[in-house]
Design an enzyme around this catalytic site. Structure first.
Site, mmCIF file in Angstrom:
data_model
loop_
_atom_site.group_PDB
_atom_site.id
_atom_site.type_symbol
_atom_site.label_atom_id
_atom_site.label_comp_id
_atom_site.label_asym_id
_atom_site.label_seq_id
_atom_site.Cartn_x
_atom_site.Cartn_y
_atom_site.Cartn_z
ATOM 1 N N SER A 188 -6.277 -16.536 27.289
ATOM 2 C CA SER A 188 -6.544 -15.072 27.060
ATOM 3 C C SER A 188 -6.750 -15.006 25.491
ATOM 4 O O SER A 188 -6.424 -13.906 25.019
ATOM 5 C CB SER A 188 -5.295 -14.082 27.317
ATOM 6 O OG SER A 188 -5.105 -14.230 28.846
ATOM 7 N N LYS A 242 -15.784 -22.087 33.736
ATOM 8 C CA LYS A 242 -14.989 -22.474 34.974
ATOM 9 C C LYS A 242 -16.107 -22.316 36.111
ATOM 10 O O LYS A 242 -17.403 -22.659 36.046
ATOM 11 C CB LYS A 242 -13.964 -21.412 35.394
ATOM 12 C CG LYS A 242 -12.795 -21.215 33.975
ATOM 13 C CD LYS A 242 -11.556 -20.651 34.354
ATOM 14 C CE LYS A 242 -10.917 -20.763 33.011
ATOM 15 N NZ LYS A 242 -9.458 -20.249 33.202
ATOM 16 N N HIS A 259 -7.649 -29.586 32.668
ATOM 17 C CA HIS A 259 -7.582 -28.376 32.558
ATOM 18 C C HIS A 259 -6.497 -28.064 33.688
ATOM 19 O O HIS A 259 -6.214 -28.582 34.630
ATOM 20 C CB HIS A 259 -8.880 -27.541 32.832
ATOM 21 C CG HIS A 259 -8.606 -26.063 32.583
ATOM 22 N ND1 HIS A 259 -7.946 -25.152 33.640
ATOM 23 C CD2 HIS A 259 -8.888 -25.300 31.609
ATOM 24 C CE1 HIS A 259 -7.955 -24.030 33.149
ATOM 25 N NE2 HIS A 259 -8.584 -24.122 31.836
ATOM 26 N N ASN A 315 -15.228 -21.810 28.404
ATOM 27 C CA ASN A 315 -15.079 -22.649 29.481
ATOM 28 C C ASN A 315 -15.387 -21.588 30.694
ATOM 29 O O ASN A 315 -14.524 -20.706 30.970
ATOM 30 C CB ASN A 315 -13.349 -22.903 29.683
ATOM 31 C CG ASN A 315 -13.179 -23.544 31.096
ATOM 32 O OD1 ASN A 315 -14.094 -24.016 31.828
ATOM 33 N ND2 ASN A 315 -11.916 -23.680 31.516
ATOM 34 N N GLY A 374 -5.961 -16.452 31.923
ATOM 35 C CA GLY A 374 -6.470 -15.479 32.783
ATOM 36 C C GLY A 374 -5.504 -14.309 33.172
ATOM 37 O O GLY A 374 -5.869 -13.724 34.007
#
Ligand code: PGA
Length: 248
Positions: free
Chosen positions: A212, A11, A94, A9, A172
């Site tokens: 993560s 982002k 998400h 992903n 994250g």
């Protein structure tokens, strides 16, 4: 047997130029992957990514889709537009969309239905916040989210759907759910799916972990019986790291 699926992903990262270079770096590193490999890139990078992955085992994904076929929805992208770009997967709901852009279980459900109708494969995200986890609400939260996301979706369509369990506090942050916690919560999600669709459908559903996930923890997470893949943010932006996760 559920085929594992590992999706990057990206982002809001990468331009057309860096999309080309990152994908060309990833391709040789993942060519023998045993799992399905997907990159979910920003809308503006889809065309470049589509060309860059040609002839490889990498599949193309987007990060959102609107529920209406077309119309006055400034800033949105329809399923048909994605289909035209040969997009195969699309992330829906998400936690960043839920947190910053007002996404709800209802809009997640509408987007999921629109994706399925256009033969896109939704990656439907669910997950609890830190507050909810500390209040002991994790199971309840993910159950409500998954039931809401799948409302009125036919059993037959379920095969196209991938679920991503992403505890919000692990995204994250460098904090990962322990492999056994992630496994337990995914089992709760599977149970909820079983409650609606029965055990055959629930056992066929691929459920990823996200939050993560990286080269250091991928092997342990992927070794858990309920975890069928990963949705990878930060580590998917570095070819070596992403490849190490894929070749866990
Ligand atoms: P992360 O993101 O791997 O950077 O935690 C995962 C995600 O948000 O999908």
């Amino acid at each position: 047997m559920r085929k594992p699926i590992i999706a990057g992903n990206w982002k809001m990262n990468n331009t057309i130029e860096t999309t080309k270079s990152l994908i060309s770096e990833i391709i040789p590193l993942v060519k023998d992957a045993k799992c399905e490999v997907v990159v979910c890139v920003p809308f503006t990078d889809l065309e470049a990514a589509r060309k860059a992955i040609r002839g490889s085992n990498i599949k193309l994904g987007a990060q959102n889709v609107h529920w209406a076929p077309k119309g006055a929805f400034t800033g949105e992208i329809s399923a048909e537009m994605l289909k035209e770009l040969k997009v195969e997967y699309v992330i829906i709901g998400h936690s960043e969309r839920r947190q910053y852009f007002g996404e709800t279980d209802e809009t997640v459900n509408k987007r999921t239905k629109a994706a399925i109708a256009m033969d896109l494969k939704p990656i439907v995200c669910v997950g609890e916040t830190l507050n909810q986890r500390e209040s002991g609400l994790t199971s309840e939260v993910v159950k409500t989210q998954i039931v809401g996301a799948l409302k009125d979706i036919e059993k037959e369509s379920l095969k196209k759907i991938v679920v991503a369990y992403e505890p919000v506090w692990a995204i994250g942050t460098g904090k990962t759910a322990t492999a056994s916690d992630a496994n337990d919560t995914i089992a709760v999600i599977r149970k909820a799916i079983q409650g609606i669709y029965g055990s055959v459908s629930a056992n066929a559903m691929r459920i990823q972990y996200g939050g993560s996930m990286n080269p250091q923890n991928a092997t342990e997470l992927m070794g858990m019986p309920e975890i069928d893949g990963g949705l990878i943010g930060g580590a998917s932006l570095k070819a070596q790291d992403f490849a190490k996760v894929i070749n866990y």
